[in-house]
Design a protein around this motif. Sequence first.
Motif, PDB file in Angstrom:
ATOM      1  N   GLU A 149       0.819  -1.206   0.000  1.00 49.08           N
ATOM      2  CA  GLU A 149       0.000   0.000   0.000  1.00 49.08           C
ATOM      3  C   GLU A 149       0.857   1.261   0.000  1.00 49.08           C
ATOM      4  N   VAL A 150       1.965   1.267   0.773  1.00 50.27           N
ATOM      5  CA  VAL A 150       2.806   2.469   0.774  1.00 50.27           C
ATOM      6  C   VAL A 150       3.570   2.608  -0.533  1.00 50.27           C
ATOM      7  N   LEU A 151       3.792   1.480  -1.219  1.00 47.39           N
ATOM      8  CA  LEU A 151       4.528   1.543  -2.485  1.00 47.39           C
ATOM      9  C   LEU A 151       3.616   1.923  -3.643  1.00 47.39           C
ATOM     10  N   PHE A 152       2.452   1.284  -3.737  1.00 49.39           N
ATOM     11  CA  PHE A 152       1.587   1.453  -4.908  1.00 49.39           C
ATOM     12  C   PHE A 152       0.344   2.296  -4.637  1.00 49.39           C
ATOM     13  N   ALA A 174      -1.841   7.687 -12.785  1.00 47.29           N
ATOM     14  CA  ALA A 174      -0.970   7.806 -11.615  1.00 47.29           C
ATOM     15  C   ALA A 174      -0.101   6.569 -11.460  1.00 47.29           C
ATOM     16  N   HIS A 175      -0.673   5.402 -11.676  1.00 47.45           N
ATOM     17  CA  HIS A 175       0.111   4.170 -11.573  1.00 47.45           C
ATOM     18  C   HIS A 175       1.139   4.098 -12.696  1.00 47.45           C
ATOM     19  N   HIS A 241       8.799   6.713  -6.931  1.00 48.43           N
ATOM     20  CA  HIS A 241       7.827   6.991  -5.880  1.00 48.43           C
ATOM     21  C   HIS A 241       7.666   8.498  -5.676  1.00 48.43           C
ATOM     22  N   PRO A 242       6.435   8.978  -5.485  1.00 52.08           N
ATOM     23  CA  PRO A 242       6.222  10.428  -5.367  1.00 52.08           C
ATOM     24  C   PRO A 242       6.879  11.045  -4.135  1.00 52.08           C
ATOM     25  N   ILE A 243       7.175  10.238  -3.108  1.00 55.06           N
ATOM     26  CA  ILE A 243       7.795  10.771  -1.894  1.00 55.06           C
ATOM     27  C   ILE A 243       9.289  10.444  -1.843  1.00 55.06           C
ATOM     28  N   LYS A 244       9.637   9.192  -2.134  1.00 56.06           N
ATOM     29  CA  LYS A 244      11.015   8.742  -1.966  1.00 56.06           C
ATOM     30  C   LYS A 244      11.816   8.644  -3.260  1.00 56.06           C
ATOM     31  N   LEU A 282       9.221   4.755   4.579  1.00 59.11           N
ATOM     32  CA  LEU A 282       7.813   4.851   4.213  1.00 59.11           C
ATOM     33  C   LEU A 282       6.929   4.064   5.186  1.00 59.11           C
ATOM     34  N   LEU A 283       7.439   2.928   5.640  1.00 56.43           N
ATOM     35  CA  LEU A 283       6.652   2.068   6.518  1.00 56.43           C
ATOM     36  C   LEU A 283       6.545   2.635   7.935  1.00 56.43           C
TER      37      LEU A 283
END
Length: 284
Positions: A149-152, A174-175, A241-244, A282-283
């Motif tokens: 979930e945090v990845l996708f 987005a995906h 990834h949008p954050i990392k 992320l986790l």
Amino acid sequence: MIAGMDQKADIFEARRREFAAFLRSRRERLSPAEVGLPEGFRRRTPGLRREELAMLAGVGTTWYTWLEQGRDIRPSAQVLNALAGALRLDEAERQHLFTLNNRQTPQAAPSTPEHVDEPLQRMLANLTQQPAYVLGRRWDVLAWNPAAEVLFGGYDTLDRDERNIMHRLFADPAHRRLLVDWESVARVSLAMFRADSARYAGDPDFERLIALLKQANGEFREWWQRHEIISPLSGVKRIDHPIKGRMSFEHTGLTLTSQPDMKLIVYTPLADDDTNRKLAELLT
């Protein structure tokens, strides 16, 4: 009884259509030089002529033409082997040829909802450092763990079609942006999905999804017509990834012996792009 017979007849007809289109696509990709034939006069269409392919396979031209027309003919295993050899099919394509010609009465896909058993749910939950999810027969994501979930992104807010892997690849912008190598991932995934879906040719749920994707995405529409088939593959998937930012994972698909229509897909973080640290952050 009558409704069940009609459904089986529809499945047989859908398989014949798929078989006919597959034969044509493979014949048209072969050049005379590849099979030791002279080029001859200018050809109006690509690939071998039907009579040339029939000659290579040792069957009659009229009979082979009927196969490409989707007529109600059930070739023997010996003839299918001859066709596979003449068409220069690889092992995955050969298996696809046989799957489409299963001479036993095809069974319709179960109408009951797919269910992920509790032991598998617990396994998913315990894969704390590896994103993982379970796919159903139509490649719908049935269950997932927090790492996935945090990845996708969240799955809870998506309806069934939107949680489908093919839908996410071809109809979810987005995906698509997440995947660094989108085109190669999409092509390979489509070829694997096509091989899987052969067992369900004519199933209304599959047909509806395929029609939806053809309408939604020109690349899916174009590539679907090529009838590319490959066996399941493992490999590396790079995520933006949008954050990392950039992250790299090795992904593996495992068929479940207790439920052969389901697959467990596991993403193992690699040392590349400092993926382990990014995923751990992320986790937390």
